[in-house]
Design an enzyme around this catalytic site. Structure first.
Site, short mmCIF file in Angstrom:
data_model
loop_
_atom_site.label_atom_id
_atom_site.label_comp_id
_atom_site.label_asym_id
_atom_site.label_seq_id
_atom_site.Cartn_x
_atom_site.Cartn_y
_atom_site.Cartn_z
N TRP A 619 -7.33 -0.72 5.54
CA TRP A 619 -7.79 -0.31 4.22
C TRP A 619 -9.30 -0.12 4.18
O TRP A 619 -9.92 -0.14 3.12
CB TRP A 619 -7.34 -1.33 3.18
N HIS A 752 4.78 -3.90 -9.29
CA HIS A 752 4.28 -2.55 -9.43
C HIS A 752 4.94 -1.79 -10.57
O HIS A 752 4.75 -0.59 -10.72
CB HIS A 752 4.45 -1.79 -8.11
#
Length: 812
Positions: A619, A752
């Site tokens: 990331w 989510h």
């Protein structure tokens, strides 16, 4: 996503071959995340869908105008039309009306979703779970997994792509609509619930191709000279189809789309735009699996009746001799890296392009290896300067080393000019890029001898802990936890007040002491909340952290962080990947003070929370001048020091998150063993310095884990929590079959989605888990951190999670 009448136009004739270069896609969130803000305002009811549509239109037109300004041709389809409100795979679902049955009530009589329905499929509502989410090839982008069954409706129902093409054309730019290809769309889909045994989504290829043919006809009628169909399924061994099956699907699909439809056909029923088929993220050629024959996706695509093929020449290569079939095609050479942010050595890239002449393509064009979706907008949006410069973010040396999306478009245009006019036409640009690459190689901090010496002195003992049985006994005595212990993954909701305080502190408007006091107050609130809820192992909630990777990058040498380097992760979620440019070390403790303060507030066990070396690499934008494994070990050593300090401060549980373990897995199976060796090794290096009574946790989320089951076991964590709610515990039987025997926390709450799972739903998921795994090793936790959720969703969800755990505990 409703349809409207499509303006008619003359059927297109064959288009020029991107003589000015092209890119495979461009960031769609806006330079200041305008799309994110507009979408979230619409979700919150502060604006209407009409207002969202207007913002999206402005962004699309600004994008195509900018790409022309940077050097792409406005007339020949060189400018990609790659916009999406949420996800490019979901866009195909909407275009084809391929909506799961539970969402059928959201569609109109023709099978179309409006914009609100489109978002509901992505995010879920009430008892209706959203589409599953997983990683897009080897990126940190998440796509929504279509659910395809024998009865899933499939036809061309939504002409949004056509309307967006017409919108740009009326503004003076002829774009190239970008669509996930039909074979990749189905290869990435999952069988819908209730599908008969043996059914696979690829069984619906004929129906999908017929719908794509209708879409192409509509685009031809609107005047589109080119359409880009992305087929990255051809560069991976990780889809549920063999190469022979994919090859047959490609031949079948492009026989219809390429041969039966024709560019410039007189009859509208036979007309289509020219087709560019792109295969990003890897090498179209690959070694055979398990001794099977080698695979050649380039020869496969060259043998179809399409007009152009785009290949990734950053991660892939090409043969040196002629490729049958290319003599009638344009080869788009993806030499500019769409997946990282380092400035290219343009002279070397031009050498690569020149070397392709022997392949026998009808024409060569310059492009990016992937869509630029995966990099930020513009280096010039950053602030550079020395320590005395207010608001400084980046070392001024980095300005010349970096190329974000806009700079990459200029690199493509420069190479295209050099290819067309000769190197002397771009001599100054070639010299400048070579000088920048040389400057980066010799800069102070890129190589730090002390860091290299420590890594070189590592031995096998630095990567191993004692036997698990010994550790488990020591940890049970120390922690004294009940069966099915409850915990969370780490972060709690970041409220507007937290974000406001951080923004004020970053700008110098809030003193350090006042900021620390505000964050401590939030930690205390989160600790009390967890105690009131009855959670067994507590976290501090991470209010001080802006991002699980950026926070550590800000405290480690060898990293830089941006001010506006935003990249879409999924939907409206955006991240700012740090830039890992030099050798990595930890100058001082990072998290110890926060964890020790948290422990002082409670008698319950507290987890220290760290991000693992693989995820920090995945990331971040990572240096490309040394093997990833070497960089991972440097990060692992820095984390090892942090864990030692946490242990010395009395923290008995340390979680080292590795959600990206599967993400970086090479797409070709032949390359995976070496990756798994160094990725598992870097985690074990970080975590193997503790005593047996210190419990090491890890967390993995939103990936298909089947291919890395052995690596999950190899991490040797005492407890592993994994995403499992959307997939309904799919991974748990796989772990059992693989012989995994340590602690496991399969997620029972999908964070989510804004849905609040009921106690009954959580209980059902727990029951599914304990059917396959010994309940004595099962933990109860959400799928992921709670940072992006609101407290009005989080609190009832955790109440139901704890209630379900207690009810299940009573049955043991």
């Amino acid at each position: 996503m409703s349809t409207s009448a499509t303006p008619a136009s003359a059927v297109p004739t064959p288009a020029p071959a991107f003589t000015g270069g092209t890119v495979l896609g461009y960031p769609r969130i806006g330079r200041r995340r305008e799309l994110k803000r507009a979408v979230e305002a619409c979700w919150a009811g502060r604006t209407t869908t009409d207002e969202l549509e207007a913002t999206a239109r402005d962004l699309r037109l600004a994008t195509v105008s900018r790409l022309v300004e940077l050097g792409l041709d406005a007339t020949d389809g060189s400018v990609p039309g790659s916009f999406s409100f949420y996800d490019q795979v979901l866009d195909v679902v909407a275009t084809l009306g391929a909506v799961p049955a539970r969402f059928a009530p959201l569609t109109d009589d023709a099978g179309r979703l409006d914009l609100a329905g489109y978002f509901t499929v992505a995010r879920g509502a009430g008892e209706d779970a959203p589409l599953e989410m997983t990683k897009w090839f080897d990126t940190n982008y998440h796509y929504l997994v279509p659910e395809i069954g024998p009865d899933t409706p499939i036809s061309f129902v939504d002409d949004r792509l056509v309307r967006e093409f017409v919108e740009a054309r009326e503004a003076g730019v002829v774009t190239r609509p970008v669509v996930v290809g039909p074979v990749t769309f189905l290869a990435l889909s999952k069988a819908a619930d209730g599908a008969p045994e043996g059914f696979r989504p690829l069984d619906r290829l004929d129906d999908v191709v017929a719908a794509y043919a209708d879409l192409l006809r509509a685009l031809a009628t609107a005047g589109a000279p080119w359409v880009q169909l992305d087929e990255p399924a051809l560069v991976t061994d990780s889809v549920d189809a063999s190469f022979d099956e994919l090859s047959a699907a490609v031949r079948s699909a492009y026989d219809v789309l390429g041969s039966q439809l024709r560019v410039g056909a007189a009859a509208a029923s036979d007309a289509r735009p020219a087709l560019l088929v792109a295969a990003p993220f890897g090498d179209l050629r690959g070694a055979g699996i398990d001794g099977g024959p080698a695979r050649d996706g380039l020869a496969l695509l060259a043998g179809t009746d399409v007009e152009a093929v785009a290949v990734d020449l950053v991660k892939g290569g090409l043969p040196t001799g002629p490729v049958p079939g290319l003599a009638t095609k344009t080869l788009v050479a993806g030499v500019i890296d769409g997946h990282n942010i380092w400035r290219a050595d343009l002279a070397a890239k031009l050498d690569v392009v020149d070397s392709l002449a022997g392949l026998g393509a009808a024409a060569l064009a310059v492009g990016t290896s992937t869509s630029l979706l995966h990099v930020p907008h513009d280096v010039e949006d950053e602030v550079f300067g020395g320590p005395e410069t207010p608001g400084t973010v980046l070392d001024p040396r980095l300005r010349d080393w970096l190329a974000f999306a806009d700079q990459k478009v200029v690199e493509v245009a420069t190479l295209a000019q050099g290819l067309a006019e000769g190197r002397e036409a771009v001599g100054d640009a070639l010299a400048a890029s070579s000088a920048a690459v040389a400057s980066r190689a010799t800069a102070e901090g890129v190589v730090v001898p002390a860091v290299r010496e420590r890594a070189a002195a590592l031995t096998a003992g630095d990567f191993a802990r004692g036997p698990y049985a010994e550790r488990a006994a020591a940890q049970a005595e120390r922690l004294n936890l009940p069966p099915l212990p409850t915990t969370t993954i780490g972060s709690f909701p970041q409220t507007p007040e937290i974000r406001r305080a951080r923004a004020q502190w970053t700008k110098g408007e809030l003193a350090d002491a006042d900021y620390t006091a505000a964050m401590r107050e939030e930690v205390a609130r989160v600790v009390k909340l967890q105690e009131d809820l009855g959670i067994d192992v507590l976290v501090h909630g991470e209010p001080e952290r802006n991002d699980m990777v950026q926070y550590f990058a800000e405290h480690l040498d060898g990293f830089a962080v941006t001010a506006n380097g935003w990249v879409q992760s999924y939907g409206s979620r955006c991240v700012r990947p740090p830039i890992l440019w030099g050798d990595v070390s930890r100058p001082a403790p990072i998290t110890v003070e926060w964890s020790a303060y948290t422990a002082s507030l409670t008698d319950k066990p507290v987890k220290g929370m760290l991000t693992g070396p693989v995820t920090i690499l995945a990331w971040s934008f990572v240096r490309d001048d040394q093997p990833l494994g070497d960089t991972a070990n440097q990060v692992g050593l820095a984390l090892r020091d942090e864990i030692a300090d946490l242990e010395a401060a009395g923290i008995g549980i340390v979680q080292v998150d590795e959600p990206a373990l599967r993400e970086l897995l090479p797409l070709r199976r032949a390359d995976q063993g070496a990756y798994l060796d160094w990725s598992v090794g870097s985690f074990r290096l970080a975590t193997s310095g503790v005593v047996p009574a210190t419990q090491i946790h890890t967390h993995l989320c939103y990936s298909e884990f089947g291919e890395v089951i052995g690596a999950i076991d190899g991490l040797d964590a005492d407890v592993t929590s994994v995403e499992a709610a959307r997939s309904r515990m799919e991974i748990v039987p796989e772990l059992h079959d693989a012989g995994y025997a340590r602690g496991i926390g399969p997620g029972v709450y999908d964070i989510h989605s804004p849905r609040v799972p009921s106690t009954e739903e959580v209980t059902e998921l727990l029951q599914l888990a304990v059917k396959s795994i010994d309940p004595r090793v099962v933990w109860v936790n959400p799928d992921c951190g709670l940072k992006t959720r609101r407290y009005d969703e989080t609190v009832p969800s955790l109440e139901n999670l704890v209630a379900a755990a207690k009810a299940a505990r009573a049955t043991l």
